[in-house]
Write a protein that holds these residues in place. Structure first.
Motif, PDB file in Angstrom:
ATOM      1  N   ARG A  47      -6.070  -5.952   6.408  1.00 44.41           N
ATOM      2  CA  ARG A  47      -6.690  -4.638   6.246  1.00 44.41           C
ATOM      3  C   ARG A  47      -6.619  -3.876   7.564  1.00 44.41           C
ATOM      4  O   ARG A  47      -6.819  -4.458   8.634  1.00 44.41           O
ATOM      5  CB  ARG A  47      -8.142  -4.763   5.818  1.00 44.41           C
ATOM      6  CG  ARG A  47      -8.347  -5.298   4.408  1.00 44.41           C
ATOM      7  CD  ARG A  47      -9.832  -5.472   4.104  1.00 44.41           C
ATOM      8  NE  ARG A  47     -10.079  -5.741   2.693  1.00 44.41           N
ATOM      9  CZ  ARG A  47     -10.019  -6.952   2.149  1.00 44.41           C
ATOM     10  NH1 ARG A  47      -9.723  -8.004   2.906  1.00 44.41           N
ATOM     11  NH2 ARG A  47     -10.244  -7.110   0.861  1.00 44.41           N
TER      12      ARG A  47
ATOM     13  N   MET B 107      -8.492  -0.774   9.413  1.00 43.04           N
ATOM     14  CA  MET B 107      -9.694   0.060   9.339  1.00 43.04           C
ATOM     15  C   MET B 107      -9.744   1.011  10.515  1.00 43.04           C
ATOM     16  O   MET B 107      -9.287   0.680  11.624  1.00 43.04           O
ATOM     17  CB  MET B 107     -10.946  -0.825   9.324  1.00 43.04           C
ATOM     18  CG  MET B 107     -11.002  -1.794   8.156  1.00 43.04           C
ATOM     19  SD  MET B 107     -12.537  -2.758   8.128  1.00 43.04           S
ATOM     20  CE  MET B 107     -12.395  -3.647   9.686  1.00 43.04           C
TER      21      MET B 107
ATOM     22  N   HIS C 288       0.855  -1.181   0.000  1.00 46.55           N
ATOM     23  CA  HIS C 288       0.000   0.000   0.000  1.00 46.55           C
ATOM     24  C   HIS C 288       0.894   1.235   0.000  1.00 46.55           C
ATOM     25  O   HIS C 288       1.779   1.369   0.849  1.00 46.55           O
ATOM     26  CB  HIS C 288      -0.901   0.031   1.236  1.00 46.55           C
ATOM     27  CG  HIS C 288      -1.601   1.347   1.442  1.00 46.55           C
ATOM     28  ND1 HIS C 288      -2.785   1.662   0.806  1.00 46.55           N
ATOM     29  CD2 HIS C 288      -1.274   2.423   2.189  1.00 46.55           C
ATOM     30  CE1 HIS C 288      -3.153   2.881   1.167  1.00 46.55           C
ATOM     31  NE2 HIS C 288      -2.269   3.358   2.007  1.00 46.55           N
TER      32      HIS C 288
ATOM     33  N   TRP D  11      -5.623   1.015   4.900  1.00 52.15           N
ATOM     34  CA  TRP D  11      -4.719   0.369   3.955  1.00 52.15           C
ATOM     35  C   TRP D  11      -5.022  -1.122   3.884  1.00 52.15           C
ATOM     36  O   TRP D  11      -5.694  -1.676   4.762  1.00 52.15           O
ATOM     37  CB  TRP D  11      -3.245   0.612   4.303  1.00 52.15           C
ATOM     38  CG  TRP D  11      -2.794   0.291   5.708  1.00 52.15           C
ATOM     39  CD1 TRP D  11      -2.587   1.182   6.726  1.00 52.15           C
ATOM     40  CD2 TRP D  11      -2.468  -1.003   6.255  1.00 52.15           C
ATOM     41  NE1 TRP D  11      -2.166   0.525   7.865  1.00 52.15           N
ATOM     42  CE2 TRP D  11      -2.074  -0.812   7.598  1.00 52.15           C
ATOM     43  CE3 TRP D  11      -2.461  -2.292   5.732  1.00 52.15           C
ATOM     44  CZ2 TRP D  11      -1.698  -1.862   8.419  1.00 52.15           C
ATOM     45  CZ3 TRP D  11      -2.082  -3.351   6.553  1.00 52.15           C
ATOM     46  CH2 TRP D  11      -1.701  -3.125   7.877  1.00 52.15           C
ATOM     47  N   LYS D  12      -4.525  -1.733   2.815  1.00 49.10           N
ATOM     48  CA  LYS D  12      -4.677  -3.171   2.608  1.00 49.10           C
ATOM     49  C   LYS D  12      -3.424  -3.698   1.934  1.00 49.10           C
ATOM     50  O   LYS D  12      -2.941  -3.109   0.963  1.00 49.10           O
ATOM     51  CB  LYS D  12      -5.896  -3.472   1.726  1.00 49.10           C
ATOM     52  CG  LYS D  12      -6.101  -4.967   1.447  1.00 49.10           C
ATOM     53  CD  LYS D  12      -7.309  -5.214   0.563  1.00 49.10           C
ATOM     54  CE  LYS D  12      -7.050  -4.814  -0.871  1.00 49.10           C
ATOM     55  NZ  LYS D  12      -8.164  -5.217  -1.774  1.00 49.10           N
TER      56      LYS D  12
ATOM     57  N   THR E 194      -4.491 -11.644   3.409  1.00 50.36           N
ATOM     58  CA  THR E 194      -4.807 -10.232   3.221  1.00 50.36           C
ATOM     59  C   THR E 194      -4.985  -9.589   4.584  1.00 50.36           C
ATOM     60  O   THR E 194      -5.672 -10.138   5.449  1.00 50.36           O
ATOM     61  CB  THR E 194      -6.095 -10.054   2.398  1.00 50.36           C
ATOM     62  OG1 THR E 194      -5.940 -10.697   1.130  1.00 50.36           O
ATOM     63  CG2 THR E 194      -6.395  -8.580   2.174  1.00 50.36           C
TER      64      THR E 194
ATOM     65  N   GLU F 150     -11.440   2.021   5.470  1.00 52.35           N
ATOM     66  CA  GLU F 150     -10.214   1.244   5.271  1.00 52.35           C
ATOM     67  C   GLU F 150      -9.040   2.187   5.055  1.00 52.35           C
ATOM     68  O   GLU F 150      -9.033   2.998   4.145  1.00 52.35           O
ATOM     69  CB  GLU F 150     -10.379   0.317   4.069  1.00 52.35           C
ATOM     70  CG  GLU F 150      -9.202  -0.635   3.876  1.00 52.35           C
ATOM     71  CD  GLU F 150      -9.426  -1.613   2.739  1.00 52.35           C
ATOM     72  OE1 GLU F 150      -8.796  -1.419   1.678  1.00 52.35           O
ATOM     73  OE2 GLU F 150     -10.237  -2.551   2.908  1.00 52.35           O
TER      74      GLU F 150
END
Length: 221
Positions: free
Chosen positions: A174, A176, A53, A185-186, A172, A183
């Motif tokens: 995330r 939040m 990200h 970033w991921k 994955t 959100e």
């Protein structure tokens, strides 16, 4: 692309039948002839093994192939306290808070500053299994079925040889905002590993027995 992992298959087969399967960072799996280095086949296992990200003002979040996740802010890098796999295995999301005048990290036991800005770290895991034809390097089947397994079976026919079994584990993570749920970033990180062997005759049990220095009767017992 740089090789992320190397898997040798068919260790008990004739030299001409040796194959090396290499997973690349871009997500492709390449099958090579171990004797000549010639490319036998290639297939895409999914997206790249790492996805980062890029934020604003030089901020960035970057995962490593090891599963560790690093944040870049204020000119320095800091590792999150959990790997992607650890976050995915948690029963509840982890909390990450930024305190005024202090570093980013997990919420301390004393509560930190009076008004921390907290986020939630949520991890998830997906698994894909590939049955790979050792002779051609092509995919004979995928689980979960992506809708193409029937076409693959028709293309390969009733091949009695056992395929090489590869597993792609994709994580994955995330972040939040705990206040509004936005959100922040991921990132993603994946690994590809082998968990099955195939020899030139398709005799998986015999190959495992040979690698252990036993015979088939001992394995059957």
């Amino acid at each position: 692309a740089a090789a992320a992992a190397v898997v040798l298959l068919g260790a008990a087969a004739a030299a001409a039948e040796h194959r090396i399967m290499i997973s690349l960072v871009d997500g492709r799996v390449v099958t090579l002839d171990a004797a000549t280095g010639a490319e036998i086949g290639v297939f895409a296992s999914g997206g790249p093994l790492v996805s980062e990200h890029a934020g604003v003002n030089g901020e960035a979040v970057v995962p490593a192939l090891s599963g560790h996740i690093y944040e870049h802010a204020d000119g320095s890098w800091a590792a999150l306290p959990y790997t992607a796999a650890e976050l995915a295995a948690m029963d509840a999301p982890a909390m990450q808070c930024a305190f005024e005048g202090g570093p980013t990290g997990l919420l301390p036991a004393d509560g930190g500053s009076p008004d921390p800005r907290c986020g939630i770290l949520v991890g998830s895991r997906d698994r894909t299994i590939f049955g790979v034809d050792v002779e051609t390097g092509g995919v004979r089947w995928v689980h979960p079925d992506d809708g193409e397994n029937a076409n693959r079976r028709a293309a390969f026919g009733k091949d009695a040889r056992s395929p090489a079994l590869l597993q792609r584990e994709a994580y994955t993570v995330r972040a939040m905002d705990a206040v509004d749920g936005a959100e922040r970033w991921k990132v993603g990180v994946a690994t590809i590993s082998a968990f099955g062997l195939s020899d030139a005759d398709g005799d998986v049990a015999g190959l495992v027995a040979a690698s252990r220095g036993t015979d088939d009767e001992a394995c059957d017992a």
